[in-house]
Design a protein around this motif. Structure first.
Motif, PDB file in Angstrom:
ATOM      1  N   GLU A  59     -13.216 -25.541  31.219  1.00 25.27           N
ATOM      2  CA  GLU A  59     -12.875 -24.468  32.161  1.00 25.27           C
ATOM      3  C   GLU A  59     -13.147 -24.892  33.593  1.00 25.27           C
ATOM      4  O   GLU A  59     -12.430 -24.531  34.521  1.00 25.27           O
ATOM      5  CB  GLU A  59     -13.675 -23.208  31.816  1.00 25.27           C
ATOM      6  N   HIS A 101      -9.745 -10.870  30.156  1.00 27.96           N
ATOM      7  CA  HIS A 101     -10.898 -10.204  29.562  1.00 27.96           C
ATOM      8  C   HIS A 101     -11.882 -11.194  28.930  1.00 27.96           C
ATOM      9  O   HIS A 101     -12.986 -10.805  28.546  1.00 27.96           O
ATOM     10  CB  HIS A 101     -10.452  -9.177  28.510  1.00 27.96           C
ATOM     11  N   CYS A 102     -11.509 -12.462  28.810  1.00 21.99           N
ATOM     12  CA  CYS A 102     -12.414 -13.470  28.246  1.00 21.99           C
ATOM     13  C   CYS A 102     -13.487 -13.832  29.273  1.00 21.99           C
ATOM     14  O   CYS A 102     -13.218 -13.852  30.478  1.00 21.99           O
ATOM     15  CB  CYS A 102     -11.638 -14.721  27.844  1.00 21.99           C
ATOM     16  N   PRO A 103     -14.717 -14.135  28.817  1.00 24.82           N
ATOM     17  CA  PRO A 103     -15.800 -14.484  29.757  1.00 24.82           C
ATOM     18  C   PRO A 103     -15.436 -15.705  30.597  1.00 24.82           C
ATOM     19  O   PRO A 103     -14.832 -16.653  30.104  1.00 24.82           O
ATOM     20  CB  PRO A 103     -16.985 -14.783  28.825  1.00 24.82           C
ATOM     21  N   ARG A 104     -15.824 -15.656  31.873  1.00 29.13           N
ATOM     22  CA  ARG A 104     -15.573 -16.782  32.777  1.00 29.13           C
ATOM     23  C   ARG A 104     -16.794 -17.050  33.624  1.00 29.13           C
ATOM     24  O   ARG A 104     -17.566 -16.131  33.919  1.00 29.13           O
ATOM     25  CB  ARG A 104     -14.358 -16.486  33.667  1.00 29.13           C
ATOM     26  N   LEU A 105     -16.938 -18.281  34.021  1.00 29.53           N
ATOM     27  CA  LEU A 105     -18.078 -18.660  34.840  1.00 29.53           C
ATOM     28  C   LEU A 105     -17.881 -18.170  36.271  1.00 29.53           C
ATOM     29  O   LEU A 105     -16.823 -18.379  36.871  1.00 29.53           O
ATOM     30  CB  LEU A 105     -18.253 -20.182  34.832  1.00 29.53           C
ATOM     31  N   SER A 106     -18.899 -17.528  36.796  1.00 35.07           N
ATOM     32  CA  SER A 106     -18.866 -17.076  38.184  1.00 35.07           C
ATOM     33  C   SER A 106     -19.418 -18.176  39.076  1.00 35.07           C
ATOM     34  O   SER A 106     -20.580 -18.583  38.937  1.00 35.07           O
ATOM     35  CB  SER A 106     -19.693 -15.798  38.340  1.00 35.07           C
ATOM     36  N   PRO A 144     -24.300 -20.675  30.648  1.00 32.12           N
ATOM     37  CA  PRO A 144     -22.887 -20.339  30.921  1.00 32.12           C
ATOM     38  C   PRO A 144     -22.127 -21.498  31.573  1.00 32.12           C
ATOM     39  O   PRO A 144     -20.964 -21.745  31.246  1.00 32.12           O
ATOM     40  CB  PRO A 144     -22.971 -19.129  31.853  1.00 32.12           C
ATOM     41  N   ASP A 160     -21.387 -24.152  28.940  1.00 31.50           N
ATOM     42  CA  ASP A 160     -20.259 -23.756  28.083  1.00 31.50           C
ATOM     43  C   ASP A 160     -18.931 -23.972  28.796  1.00 31.50           C
ATOM     44  O   ASP A 160     -17.971 -24.495  28.214  1.00 31.50           O
ATOM     45  CB  ASP A 160     -20.397 -22.291  27.668  1.00 31.50           C
TER      46      ASP A 160
END
Length: 574
Positions: A200, A231-236, A191, A194
């Motif tokens: 990002e 709603h798009c995936p994001r890095l925590s 993740p 990416d």
């Protein structure tokens, strides 16, 4: 930063640019390019190490010989194509052919964990572990980037010659015993890899935290480019401060600070490339969008509202408390501790008993909007108070806040949002006011509530005339400020009904149409310019929103904006 379309007609932050500067001329030259390509092209200037120099280069390459007219469209589009090619050449890549010995070196140097998220790995060949090149190896051996080529000159303008020389020398300086440049490699989880490759996440050195030995440890700030919807995936990320450590300085170098800086420069262009991909697969036909129907259109709603409020207050408040607990479990907390999303398409404000008068005013405002307009706003159902809490129950309106989705809206969708908002503001202004001695007041004729005016949260503030209101706004300041304020305060304005907080959080949208306007607690009767100047308040950095929406919905009131910005700045931070 999104690049606006209507720069030449804007009163927002970009108008502060020198109209004769190369930056301003370059932004005007790309105004015809549709978003997101316009913003990708604008990133060549916005994110350059020297924006003015990058703008001069852009104008030089794209303009006609006489430079007397705007650059030809074909030249601008060719520049965009070349710029996209260059961006992708500097996208980080996964190392796929490393020897086990090299993998062990990087694994041990980085402590067997993801450098960004600190996720631990069990071994150097663990699943979900990736070895990532900050800059693609051999990029400067690419014939398209050899000296004198179009892409080389473009890169030189973007990075500046000095930076390019340093980075180029570093990338070409390889140890014969170690063909892989170890200070260009680091350990990331999938993740994190990416997010890094897509721009990002990027790192900048914390210059205020000097490390005694930067060959062993360096401290960075982890920053993000969040342009795609929520709603798009994001890095925590566990922390915004990232410590890059070299645990084996005798055998491996620490990550190259200059290479991370190059990635930081390209991160925003990379992120906008991803936005373009997202929009390509999720593009919406705005012609299919239909104006929303207010939630009270059904006769059942009116009957339910009347019958429900006949129940005793202790029954209603008990139900509200239960629904609030269920809502927290189902939907999580909202941005405000006093607002709860409930099942059955409802929202609840629950606060101190002292807030009851404000809840009554907001409910009256919502009923006034319901009766007088077609604006898709929440419908007030009930206001009730107990010794412990006061409550305002209202309906939910469809859609999501327009702010987080604005970067992925097409120019056509933005234009439709402007049409919708103009219509709703026009409807608001047609609401008739009952005769009263107070011209500037809330919807019931009482004191205003406005975040621009801190005293309105503690005092009953209402004004018999605009002159009295102007006097109040300038009383805290000295004579010089009052003279400057007269530039707009001497202008006569109609007093109209005003929402008072039209920011991107309070405007909901879906499929290119505005579907709701919420948060009416600041509404009331104000001078006609107040809606416009308040729409700038606290969001002055959102240039795309202000230029292409707010300044387009309200074509006038420019002097009033200058004065209001001056007064609110002097009053203190937002």
């Amino acid at each position: 930063m999104d690049v606006p379309r209507n720069i030449s007609h804007s009163a927002s932050q970009l108008f502060l640019l020198d109209k004769e500067s190369s930056e301003y001329k370059a932004f005007l030259a790309i105004a015809h390019v549709p978003h997101p390509d316009r913003t990708i092209l604008g990133s060549f200037i916005n994110d350059a190490f020297d924006p003015e120099e990058a703008a001069r280069y852009f104008l030089q390459i794209t303009s006609r010989e006489d430079s007397s007219t705007a650059p030809p469209r074909e030249a601008v589009l060719q520049f965009l194509s070349d710029w996209k090619t260059l961006i992708n050449k500097f996208r980080p890549t996964i190392a796929t052919s490393l020897s086990n010995d090299t993998k062990k070196l990087i694994y041990e140097r980085d402590g067997g964990q993801c450098c960004l998220t600190r996720a631990p790995f069990k071994s150097y060949f663990d699943q979900g572990l990736e070895y990532v090149h900050i800059i693609t190896p051999g990029v400067f051996a690419d014939p398209e980037l050899s000296e004198g080529t179009t892409l080389f000159e473009m890169l030189n303008a973007f990075l500046s010659g000095k930076v390019l020389d340093v980075v180029r020398s570093s990338m070409l300086d390889l140890d014969p015993k170690q063909p892989v440049k170890l200070d260009n490699l680091w350990l990331l989880s999938t993740p994190a890899s990416d997010a890094f490759k897509e721009g990002e996440v990027y790192l900048t050195v914390q210059t205020w935290k000097k490390q005694p030995d930067t060959s062993r440890k360096q401290t960075y700030s982890a920053k993000t480019n969040i342009y795609k919807p929520l709603h798009c995936p994001r890095l925590s990320m566990p922390t915004e401060t990232i410590h890059i450590e070299n645990r084996t300085p005798q055998s491996t170098p620490i990550l190259n600070e200059e290479l991370l800086a190059i990635h930081a420069g390209f991160s925003s262009p990379l992120a906008w490339i991803e936005v373009s991909k997202y929009m390509d697969v999720s593009v919406k036909d705005t012609s299919r969008g239909k104006p929303p129907t207010p939630s009270s259109a059904s006769p059942f709603f009116s009957i339910f509202r009347r019958l429900w409020t006949l129940f005793p207050s202790f029954v209603r408040t008990s139900v509200y408390d239960i629904l609030a607990r269920i809502g927290l479990r189902l939907y999580g907390p909202s941005l405000s501790m006093t607002v709860f999303k409930l099942p059955f398409g409802l929202y609840l404000r629950r606060g101190s008993p002292l807030l009851a008068p404000k809840y009554h005013v907001e409910a009256h405002t919502l009923k006034l909007v319901e009766q007088s307009t077609r604006i898709p706003a929440p419908r007030a159902i009930d206001v009730v108070e107990t010794p412990r809490f006061s409550y305002l129950l209202m309906t939910c309106v469809p859609g999501r806040p327009i702010g987080p989705q604005f970067s992925t809206m097409t120019d056509g969708e933005v234009e439709q949002a402007v049409v919708d908002l103009k219509e709703y503001v026009s409807e608001l202004r047609k609401i008739s006011r009952k005769p009263t001695e107070y011209q500037i007041c809330n919807s019931q004729g009482g004191g205003i509530l406005d975040w621009r005016i801190p005293d309105s949260q503690r005092e009953e503030l209402r004004f018999k005339s605009e002159a009295e209101f102007n006097k109040y706004l300038t009383d805290p300041f000295w004579e010089e400020i009052r003279i400057k304020a007269a530039k707009s305060h001497d202008i006569y304005h109609d007093i109209v009904f005003t929402h008072g907080d039209l920011n991107p959080r309070n405007i909901l949208a879906e499929n290119g149409r505005i579907t709701g306007i919420v948060d009416w607690e600041n509404a009331g009767w104000f001078p006609e310019y107040w809606e416009y100047t308040k729409a700038h308040y606290t969001v002055r950095g959102l240039k795309h929103w202000l230029v292409d929406v707010v300044d387009t919905v309200f074509p006038g009131y420019r002097d009033e904006l200058v004065v209001e910005n001056m007064l609110s700045d002097l009053l203190g931070p937002f």
